[in-house]
Design a protein around this motif. Structure first.
Motif, PDB file in Angstrom:
ATOM      1  N   UNK A  23      -7.464   3.833  -1.553  1.00 34.25           N
ATOM      2  CA  UNK A  23      -7.230   4.377  -0.223  1.00 34.25           C
ATOM      3  C   UNK A  23      -5.912   3.874   0.368  1.00 34.25           C
ATOM      4  N   UNK A  24      -5.198   3.041  -0.382  1.00 37.70           N
ATOM      5  CA  UNK A  24      -3.910   2.550   0.090  1.00 37.70           C
ATOM      6  C   UNK A  24      -4.007   1.387   1.064  1.00 37.70           C
ATOM      7  N   UNK A  25      -5.110   0.660   1.049  1.00 37.01           N
ATOM      8  CA  UNK A  25      -5.294  -0.474   1.953  1.00 37.01           C
ATOM      9  C   UNK A  25      -4.488  -1.670   1.448  1.00 37.01           C
ATOM     10  N   UNK A  26      -3.348  -2.006   2.108  1.00 38.68           N
ATOM     11  CA  UNK A  26      -2.513  -3.109   1.629  1.00 38.68           C
ATOM     12  C   UNK A  26      -3.245  -4.446   1.618  1.00 38.68           C
ATOM     13  N   UNK A  27      -4.183  -4.639   2.530  1.00 39.14           N
ATOM     14  CA  UNK A  27      -4.928  -5.900   2.573  1.00 39.14           C
ATOM     15  C   UNK A  27      -5.760  -6.086   1.310  1.00 39.14           C
ATOM     16  N   UNK A  28      -6.221  -4.987   0.715  1.00 42.03           N
ATOM     17  CA  UNK A  28      -7.036  -5.078  -0.493  1.00 42.03           C
ATOM     18  C   UNK A  28      -6.250  -5.686  -1.652  1.00 42.03           C
ATOM     19  N   UNK A  29      -4.947  -5.481  -1.672  1.00 38.16           N
ATOM     20  CA  UNK A  29      -4.119  -6.039  -2.745  1.00 38.16           C
ATOM     21  C   UNK A  29      -4.084  -7.561  -2.718  1.00 38.16           C
ATOM     22  N   UNK A  30      -4.294  -8.139  -1.569  1.00 44.87           N
ATOM     23  CA  UNK A  30      -4.177  -9.591  -1.443  1.00 44.87           C
ATOM     24  C   UNK A  30      -5.188 -10.351  -2.290  1.00 44.87           C
ATOM     25  N   UNK A  31      -6.253  -9.690  -2.719  1.00 44.26           N
ATOM     26  CA  UNK A  31      -7.221 -10.384  -3.579  1.00 44.26           C
ATOM     27  C   UNK A  31      -6.609 -10.753  -4.920  1.00 44.26           C
ATOM     28  N   UNK A  32      -5.451 -10.188  -5.250  1.00 45.85           N
ATOM     29  CA  UNK A  32      -4.781 -10.492  -6.509  1.00 45.85           C
ATOM     30  C   UNK A  32      -3.632 -11.490  -6.347  1.00 45.85           C
ATOM     31  N   UNK A  33      -3.396 -11.960  -5.146  1.00 45.25           N
ATOM     32  CA  UNK A  33      -2.260 -12.838  -4.863  1.00 45.25           C
ATOM     33  C   UNK A  33      -2.355 -14.194  -5.561  1.00 45.25           C
ATOM     34  N   UNK A  34      -3.531 -14.602  -5.977  1.00 47.89           N
ATOM     35  CA  UNK A  34      -3.703 -15.891  -6.646  1.00 47.89           C
ATOM     36  C   UNK A  34      -3.677 -15.798  -8.170  1.00 47.89           C
ATOM     37  N   UNK A  35      -3.460 -14.622  -8.714  1.00 53.44           N
ATOM     38  CA  UNK A  35      -3.412 -14.454 -10.171  1.00 53.44           C
ATOM     39  C   UNK A  35      -2.058 -14.976 -10.653  1.00 53.44           C
ATOM     40  N   UNK A  36      -2.073 -16.065 -11.389  1.00 52.11           N
ATOM     41  CA  UNK A  36      -0.812 -16.683 -11.813  1.00 52.11           C
ATOM     42  C   UNK A  36      -0.428 -16.357 -13.257  1.00 52.11           C
ATOM     43  N   UNK A  37      -1.261 -15.632 -13.951  1.00 62.64           N
ATOM     44  CA  UNK A  37      -0.944 -15.193 -15.311  1.00 62.64           C
ATOM     45  C   UNK A  37       0.130 -14.114 -15.237  1.00 62.64           C
ATOM     46  N   UNK A  38       1.110 -14.131 -16.121  1.00 62.13           N
ATOM     47  CA  UNK A  38       2.089 -13.029 -16.128  1.00 62.13           C
ATOM     48  C   UNK A  38       1.383 -11.692 -16.371  1.00 62.13           C
ATOM     49  N   UNK A  39       1.705 -10.720 -15.554  1.00 60.76           N
ATOM     50  CA  UNK A  39       1.073  -9.401 -15.637  1.00 60.76           C
ATOM     51  C   UNK A  39       2.161  -8.342 -15.716  1.00 60.76           C
ATOM     52  N   UNK A  40       2.039  -7.474 -16.704  1.00 62.47           N
ATOM     53  CA  UNK A  40       2.954  -6.354 -16.856  1.00 62.47           C
ATOM     54  C   UNK A  40       2.284  -5.113 -16.280  1.00 62.47           C
ATOM     55  N   UNK A  41       2.918  -4.488 -15.315  1.00 66.19           N
ATOM     56  CA  UNK A  41       2.410  -3.274 -14.683  1.00 66.19           C
ATOM     57  C   UNK A  41       3.262  -2.112 -15.192  1.00 66.19           C
ATOM     58  N   UNK A  42       2.627  -1.174 -15.867  1.00 62.65           N
ATOM     59  CA  UNK A  42       3.336  -0.035 -16.442  1.00 62.65           C
ATOM     60  C   UNK A  42       3.019   1.243 -15.683  1.00 62.65           C
ATOM     61  N   UNK A  43       4.036   2.089 -15.558  1.00 62.55           N
ATOM     62  CA  UNK A  43       3.854   3.387 -14.926  1.00 62.55           C
ATOM     63  C   UNK A  43       4.877   4.351 -15.525  1.00 62.55           C
ATOM     64  N   UNK A  44       4.455   5.585 -15.741  1.00 60.46           N
ATOM     65  CA  UNK A  44       5.387   6.599 -16.237  1.00 60.46           C
ATOM     66  C   UNK A  44       6.271   7.097 -15.112  1.00 60.46           C
ATOM     67  N   UNK A  45       7.537   7.307 -15.405  1.00 62.22           N
ATOM     68  CA  UNK A  45       8.463   7.803 -14.380  1.00 62.22           C
ATOM     69  C   UNK A  45       8.098   9.186 -13.877  1.00 62.22           C
ATOM     70  N   UNK A  46       7.429   9.983 -14.714  1.00 63.75           N
ATOM     71  CA  UNK A  46       7.112  11.364 -14.364  1.00 63.75           C
ATOM     72  C   UNK A  46       5.657  11.555 -13.956  1.00 63.75           C
ATOM     73  N   UNK A  47       4.968  10.479 -13.596  1.00 61.20           N
ATOM     74  CA  UNK A  47       3.558  10.572 -13.234  1.00 61.20           C
ATOM     75  C   UNK A  47       3.402  11.129 -11.823  1.00 61.20           C
ATOM     76  N   UNK A  48       2.185  11.139 -11.329  1.00 58.09           N
ATOM     77  CA  UNK A  48       1.909  11.613  -9.982  1.00 58.09           C
ATOM     78  C   UNK A  48       2.738  10.810  -8.981  1.00 58.09           C
TER      79      UNK A  48
END
Length: 173
Positions: free
Chosen positions: A103-128
């Motif tokens: 739903x785009x709730x920015x506060x919901x993202x904060x639950x991941x702020x303590x993840x200290x493992x390197x994370x690769x986030x992938x997205x296609x340039x031509x996606x939605x």
């Protein structure tokens, strides 16, 4: 959609070590109840209980993911549609895990702020259009998050496109 771990393993050869887990109700994982869900997710579960998995997937795609209903016709002809129907019984878990994020709730993202493992986030340039900003938002909140856009890729990433990016990411960590 993403390439399967098996597809990545074939392309990567011995270069990468893959650790795969099956989420609840998928692959070889069991499906243990109870599981608390929101109203939309209960609607999906009801459709599934009636044997209407494809309708449940369509509802989830429009209501939870936010894909315009007029795009469904094209999506149902893609090779990824039939496999998606098979995992429809677990869509309610996706809703629970993604609670607030879709739903785009920015506060919901904060639950991941303590993840200290390197994370690769992938997205296609031509996606939605909504997905690259969403991918950037999660990468930004992760202390060691890195965003990589796959050139010319849409929502369906291939192992051939992903493996070189994975190799580079792993080599840097």
């Amino acid at each position: 959609m993403q390439p399967s771990p098996a597809e990545i393993a074939v392309v990567a050869g011995d270069d990468l070590r893959l650790i795969v887990f099956d989420r609840r109700g998928r692959g070889e994982s069991g499906d243990t109840e109870p599981y608390a869900v929101q109203r939309e997710i209960e609607d999906i579960a009801a459709l599934i209980a009636e044997g209407r998995q494809e309708e449940a997937l369509k509802l989830f795609t429009v209501e939870a993911v936010g894909i315009p209903e007029e795009w469904l016709g094209g999506m149902t002809t893609m090779p990824t549609w039939e496999p998606a129907i098979q995992v429809a019984p677990t869509l309610r878990y996706d809703g629970r895990i993604m609670e607030g994020l879709m739903a785009g709730d920015p506060a919901a993202l904060q639950r991941y702020a303590d993840v200290t493992t390197p994370v690769l986030v992938l997205v296609g340039e031509q996606t939605f259009p909504s997905l690259p900003p969403a991918a950037a938002a999660i990468a930004d909140v992760l202390p060691k998050g890195e965003l990589r856009q796959i050139p010319t890729a849409d929502h369906t990433l291939t192992a051939e496109a992903v493996v070189p990016v994975l190799r580079e990411f792993v080599a840097g960590h």
